[in-house]
Design a protein around this motif. Structure first.
Motif, mmCIF file in Angstrom:
data_model
loop_
_atom_site.group_PDB
_atom_site.id
_atom_site.type_symbol
_atom_site.label_atom_id
_atom_site.label_comp_id
_atom_site.label_asym_id
_atom_site.label_seq_id
_atom_site.Cartn_x
_atom_site.Cartn_y
_atom_site.Cartn_z
ATOM 1 N N GLY A 1 0.720 -2.836 8.423
ATOM 2 C CA GLY A 1 1.953 -2.795 7.633
ATOM 3 C C GLY A 1 1.656 -2.328 6.222
ATOM 4 N N CYS A 2 2.609 -2.534 5.332
ATOM 5 C CA CYS A 2 2.434 -2.069 3.953
ATOM 6 C C CYS A 2 1.894 -3.173 3.057
ATOM 7 N N ALA B 1 3.396 -5.954 2.183
ATOM 8 C CA ALA B 1 4.411 -6.808 1.545
ATOM 9 C C ALA B 1 4.647 -8.042 2.424
ATOM 10 N N CYS B 2 4.557 -7.870 3.745
ATOM 11 C CA CYS B 2 4.729 -9.027 4.640
ATOM 12 C C CYS B 2 3.648 -10.073 4.354
ATOM 13 N N GLY C 1 3.163 -6.049 10.665
ATOM 14 C CA GLY C 1 2.943 -4.601 10.640
ATOM 15 C C GLY C 1 3.086 -3.966 12.017
ATOM 16 N N GLY D 1 8.281 -9.597 10.534
ATOM 17 C CA GLY D 1 8.749 -8.425 9.788
ATOM 18 C C GLY D 1 9.299 -7.352 10.707
ATOM 19 N N ALA D 2 10.036 -6.419 10.104
ATOM 20 C CA ALA D 2 10.646 -5.343 10.888
ATOM 21 C C ALA D 2 9.569 -4.545 11.617
ATOM 22 N N CYS D 3 8.424 -4.351 10.964
ATOM 23 C CA CYS D 3 7.353 -3.563 11.590
ATOM 24 C C CYS D 3 6.773 -4.303 12.788
ATOM 25 N N ILE E 1 9.836 1.007 9.835
ATOM 26 C CA ILE E 1 9.949 2.374 9.301
ATOM 27 C C ILE E 1 8.817 3.268 9.803
ATOM 28 N N PHE E 2 7.777 2.644 10.367
ATOM 29 C CA PHE E 2 6.650 3.458 10.863
ATOM 30 C C PHE E 2 6.755 3.735 12.362
ATOM 31 N N GLY F 1 13.008 -8.913 9.068
ATOM 32 C CA GLY F 1 13.126 -8.771 7.610
ATOM 33 C C GLY F 1 12.105 -7.767 7.130
ATOM 34 N N CYS F 2 12.364 -7.175 5.965
ATOM 35 C CA CYS F 2 11.434 -6.146 5.468
ATOM 36 C C CYS F 2 11.215 -6.323 3.975
ATOM 37 N N PRO F 3 10.363 -7.252 3.574
ATOM 38 C CA PRO F 3 9.710 -8.272 4.398
ATOM 39 C C PRO F 3 10.598 -9.517 4.481
HETATM 40 S S1 SF4 Z 1 8.282 -5.033 7.608
HETATM 41 FE FE1 SF4 Z 1 8.595 -4.001 5.669
HETATM 42 S S2 SF4 Z 1 7.392 -5.238 4.267
HETATM 43 FE FE2 SF4 Z 1 6.665 -5.763 6.306
HETATM 44 S S3 SF4 Z 1 4.948 -4.431 6.672
HETATM 45 FE FE3 SF4 Z 1 6.780 -3.392 7.459
HETATM 46 S S4 SF4 Z 1 7.479 -2.082 5.791
HETATM 47 FE FE4 SF4 Z 1 6.054 -3.585 4.928
#
Ligand code: SF4
Length: 260
Positions: free
Chosen positions: A47-48, A50-51, A86, A113-115, A121-122, A144-146
């Motif tokens: 992930g990015c 943030a989670c 992620g 998280g959404a990932c 988004i990925f 949630g994101c995050p």
């Molecule tokens: S859900 Fe959002 S915050 Fe969490 S890893 Fe994915 S992009 Fe990042």
């Protein structure tokens, strides 16, 4: 697909993993009401970050997920719950599956998280396998994101029946015409505040508050001679520190009465 040197259970499985009936049954019981503390191991699949930050916020004293008995552990071998954050990248697919195989059954899998839930988004990235449920069955999704720390705590507690264990029903509804009464109404407000401040200054917020309550209760209960009630309260004390604080409160009270 055969991957050289990789154990069979960790090789690519295009079909999501299936669980035996026994494990399914044990997991259903745990998910209904776990009735104990749980150890959680976290796997970041790509992930990015943030989670992760929100998960770490959840274990700080502000949100304090440990009050529900949820503890983060450094190895999947001790874990009851695996939290996957992620989107699952190709590089992290094997480590994610290794963690899954290492955790003892019946383990609970949380997609965070959404990932984690869908790839987020990925999802259409060239190196992304998908959400966690592309690898194995997921029991709890926390979207949630995050997700915020509050959502995280709520997601865990709801999913594991922990709120029922911690909360006992109390009806806080105000009845018709009901009004909350003030404590020690007979004592003037400014005097109450002054006494309480002095007590807390002398012996801390909690102890000072308790001692001031006892002092005010003695004043409030007196029908004729308030100072006599205070003297009885002082005489009943065994702890010299309490005697000292109560004597200071008595002196303050006398100065205010004399001073008008
Ligand atoms: S859900 Fe959002 S915050 Fe969490 S890893 Fe994915 S992009 Fe990042």
């Amino acid at each position: 697909m055969i991957e050289q040197g990789i154990p069979t259970q960790l090789q690519a499985q295009l079909e999501p993993k299936k669980l035996s009936e026994d494990i399914e049954r044990a997991k259903a019981t745990l998910l209904k009401s776990i009735k104990r503390s749980v150890y959680v191991y976290r796997v970041d699949c790509g992930g990015c970050n943030a989670c992760e930050i929100e998960i770490f916020s959840s274990i700080t004293p502000v949100f304090d997920v440990e009050r529900f008995g949820i503890k983060v552990v450094p190895t999947p071998r001790h874990a009851d719950i695996l939290v996957y954050t992620g989107a699952v990248t190709r590089a992290m697919r094997l480590p994610a599956m290794r963690a899954y195989e290492a955790a003892p059954d019946p383990k609970i899998i949380v997609s965070y998280g959404a990932c984690g839930c869908t790839g987020g988004i990925f999802h259409d990235n060239y190196c992304v396998w998908g959400g966690t449920d592309k690898l194995f069955p997921v029991d709890v999704y926390i979207p949630g994101c995050p997700p915020t720390p509050a959502q995280t705590v709520y997601g865990f507690a709801m999913a594991l029946g922990m709120l029922d264990q911690k909360q006992h029903a109390v009806n806080e509804t105000e009845a018709e015409g009901e009004r909350a009464s003030l404590k020690f109404e007979r004592i003037p407000y400014r005097l109450r505040v002054e006494l309480e401040r002095e007590a807390r200054r002398l012996s801390g917020y909690r102890q000072g508050g308790d001692m001031c309550d006892a002092f005010l209760a003695a004043l409030d209960n007196s029908e004729t001679d308030a100072m006599k009630e205070v003297a009885s309260l002082l005489a009943a004390q065994k702890d010299p520190r309490k005697v000292e604080v109560l004597t200071e409160l008595k002196n303050l009270l006398e100065s205010r009465i004399v001073g008008g």
